[in-house]
Design a protein around this motif. Structure first.
Motif, PDB file in Angstrom:
ATOM      1  N   CYS A 127       0.774  -1.484  -0.129  1.00 33.62           N
ATOM      2  CA  CYS A 127      -0.077   0.025   0.242  1.00 33.62           C
ATOM      3  C   CYS A 127       0.915   1.282   0.079  1.00 33.62           C
ATOM      4  O   CYS A 127       1.825   1.402   0.751  1.00 33.62           O
ATOM      5  N   TYR A 144       0.190   4.096   1.179  1.00 29.27           N
ATOM      6  CA  TYR A 144      -0.198   4.794   2.598  1.00 29.27           C
ATOM      7  C   TYR A 144       0.717   4.406   3.876  1.00 29.27           C
ATOM      8  O   TYR A 144       1.294   3.401   3.749  1.00 29.27           O
ATOM      9  N   THR A 145       0.500   4.976   4.858  1.00 30.13           N
ATOM     10  CA  THR A 145       1.486   4.970   5.874  1.00 30.13           C
ATOM     11  C   THR A 145       0.757   4.925   7.292  1.00 30.13           C
ATOM     12  O   THR A 145       1.316   5.386   8.273  1.00 30.13           O
ATOM     13  N   CYS A 146      -0.554   4.437   7.393  1.00 34.22           N
ATOM     14  CA  CYS A 146      -1.310   4.274   8.564  1.00 34.22           C
ATOM     15  C   CYS A 146      -0.318   3.629   9.610  1.00 34.22           C
ATOM     16  O   CYS A 146       0.023   2.233   9.540  1.00 34.22           O
ATOM     17  N   CYS A 153      -1.096  -0.301  10.702  1.00 31.73           N
ATOM     18  CA  CYS A 153      -1.207  -1.219   9.496  1.00 31.73           C
ATOM     19  C   CYS A 153       0.011  -2.182   9.117  1.00 31.73           C
ATOM     20  O   CYS A 153       1.142  -1.369   8.861  1.00 31.73           O
ATOM     21  N   SER A 203       1.814  -0.946   5.974  1.00 29.81           N
ATOM     22  CA  SER A 203       2.195   0.526   5.870  1.00 29.81           C
ATOM     23  C   SER A 203       3.705   0.748   5.501  1.00 29.81           C
ATOM     24  O   SER A 203       4.116   1.470   4.808  1.00 29.81           O
ATOM     25  N   PRO A 205      -4.836  -5.687  -0.032  1.00 27.34           N
ATOM     26  CA  PRO A 205      -4.958  -4.585   1.140  1.00 27.34           C
ATOM     27  C   PRO A 205      -5.494  -3.594   0.871  1.00 27.34           C
ATOM     28  O   PRO A 205      -6.335  -2.894   1.871  1.00 27.34           O
ATOM     29  N   ASN A 206      -5.219  -3.121  -0.142  1.00 27.88           N
ATOM     30  CA  ASN A 206      -6.062  -1.546  -0.587  1.00 27.88           C
ATOM     31  C   ASN A 206      -6.605  -1.620  -2.122  1.00 27.88           C
ATOM     32  O   ASN A 206      -5.656  -1.075  -2.754  1.00 27.88           O
ATOM     33  N   SER A 228      -8.904   2.258   0.851  1.00 19.52           N
ATOM     34  CA  SER A 228      -8.925   3.233   2.173  1.00 19.52           C
ATOM     35  C   SER A 228      -9.886   4.257   1.317  1.00 19.52           C
ATOM     36  O   SER A 228     -10.100   4.522   0.368  1.00 19.52           O
ATOM     37  N   ARG A 270     -11.558   1.988   4.986  1.00 21.25           N
ATOM     38  CA  ARG A 270     -10.972   2.276   5.927  1.00 21.25           C
ATOM     39  C   ARG A 270     -10.273   3.719   5.887  1.00 21.25           C
ATOM     40  O   ARG A 270     -10.150   4.319   4.812  1.00 21.25           O
TER      41      ARG A 270
HETATM   42  S1  SF4 Z   1      -4.606   0.569   6.615  1.00 17.75           S
HETATM   43 FE1  SF4 Z   1      -5.058   0.650   4.745  1.00 17.75          FE
HETATM   44  S2  SF4 Z   1      -4.418   2.599   3.654  1.00 17.75           S
HETATM   45 FE2  SF4 Z   1      -3.544   2.574   5.421  1.00 17.75          FE
HETATM   46  S3  SF4 Z   1      -1.558   1.434   5.141  1.00 17.75           S
HETATM   47 FE3  SF4 Z   1      -2.807  -0.159   5.747  1.00 17.75          FE
HETATM   48  S4  SF4 Z   1      -3.813  -1.006   3.769  1.00 17.75           S
HETATM   49 FE4  SF4 Z   1      -2.798   1.130   3.462  1.00 17.75          FE
END
Ligand code: SF4
Ligand code: B12
Length: 280
Positions: A184, A186-188, A191, A194, A227-228, A256, A279
């Motif tokens: 993904c 993104y960097t949540c 997760c 990330s 995952p996304n 996301s 999410r």
């Molecule tokens: S929660 Fe979703 S958007 Fe955030 S890093 Fe993980 S897969 Fe990516």
């Protein structure tokens, strides 16, 4: 000459016996892709494979693969204690055990105390390494991981034998697991993905898999395990549109909120997406 191994593969969808309505209808639909992938890779390497997806209905003492040399177990952390017990059961019989899946990825140090091999990111070479070194690892198991996610996975047609055996256990709804990307952008912080770079799989293969599914179901139901889903939205939708006239498929995906614009939602709805788990 390379020894032909008898390989057992167990996908633990749940942590013990259950007879709930949800379990009976849905557990087979929550099967993972990777056990089917590993089964396909083992067969491609010339080994004999028996795979079972444990949905909580089976009598494990009857269904567990017997007379095997090696057993792969796929487990989430919620089923880790069952996985550890099964590993103990097999190791006492001299069978080599391997753990893969979210628990192995999240807690490899703990898992190495109970398994001969614990696998993180796995590609065909990682699996071959285990198959070519099928001997018990004691007292600590050996942790193996590829340095990145695999660039390709066997598609639905190659995995079909294992998918269909699992879906026979799903009485009504039959969800076919597919994946179009890993990682993904993104960097949540909470997760697991990330820190894993986003990487799409081949869109042509995705299209071929969708076409293949139309030979098996009138209106296939696909659960995307990305995952996304929808980071490369345009290409995903083009592959879907190329394979099917609109509304032939039903899809479920996780995305996301960042990429889930109103315009994207509209296109998804037109292409048969009826559920998107969003999410933030
Ligand atoms: S929660 Fe979703 S958007 Fe955030 S890093 Fe993980 S897969 Fe990516
Ligand atoms: C898709 C997904 C689902 C789907 C499909 C689940 C499934 N059976 O695969 C659905 C929606 C059904 C689902 C349900 C659940 N999920 Co979920 N899910 C994911 C998600 C978003 C992607 C996982 C994925 O398929 N990635 C693609 C694959 C190819 O990559 P990978 O998982 O990294 O696997 C690599 C290696 O681990 C290895 N590998 C993986 N499996 C195996 C198996 C073998 C035998 C081998 C050798 C190797 C191997 O090879 C792969 C390639 O390198 C992850 C979060 C994330 N961003 O990763 C959460 C995640 C896996 N889920 C999680 C959880 C908690 C759940 C639920 C328990 C939620 C709940 N309370 O009900 C349920 C459990 C379902 C079950 N079967 O038991 C947690 C797991 C944490 C843990 N330590 O167990 C995660 C990590 C989310 C998080 N919290 O960060 N999930």
């Amino acid at each position: 000459m390379k020894k032909k191994l008898r390989v057992g593969i167990i996908d633990l969808v749940c942590k013990g016996p259950t007879n709930t309505l949800w379990g009976r209808i849905m557990h087979a639909n929550l099967a993972s892709i990777m056990p089917q992938v590993v089964a396909t890779w083992c067969e491609q390497e010339g080994h004999e494979v028996k795979m079972i997806c444990y949905t909580g209905q089976e009598d494990l003492t009857r269904e567990l693969p017997g007379g095997v040399d090696l057993v792969f177990i796929s487990s989430f952390t919620q089923a880790a204690l069952l996985a550890y017990s099964l590993s103990h059961f097999f190791r006492r019989k001299g069978i080599v055990t391997v753990l893969g899946g979210p628990h192995a990825r999240c807690y490899p140090d703990d898992a190495c105390r109970y398994f001969d091999f614990v696998l993180g990111f796995s590609n065909k070479a990682t699996i071959s390494e285990v198959l070519n070194n099928c001997v018990p690892q004691r007292p600590e198991g050996k942790y193996l991981a590829a340095d990145r996610q695999p660039l390709e996975l066997p598609g639905v047609e190659e995995r079909w034998k294992f998918i269909s055996a699992t879906l026979k256990k799903a009485p009504f709804l039959k969800l076919v697991p597919m994946i179009g990307s890993m990682g993904c952008p993104y960097t949540c912080s909470f997760c697991i993905d990330s820190t894993v770079p986003y990487q799409p799989l081949d869109f042509q293969s995705m299209r071929k898999d969708l076409e293949f599914l139309l030979t098996k179901f009138k209106r296939p139901f696909v659960a995307w395990h990305d995952p996304n889903f929808g980071i490369r939205f345009q290409e995903n939708m083009e592959a879907i549109e190329a394979a099917t006239s609109k509304k032939n498929f039903r899809f479920i995906a996780e995305s996301s909120l960042t990429v889930l614009t109103e315009k994207h939602l509209k296109v998804m709805q037109e292409n048969g997406f009826f559920r998107v788990v969003a999410r933030s």
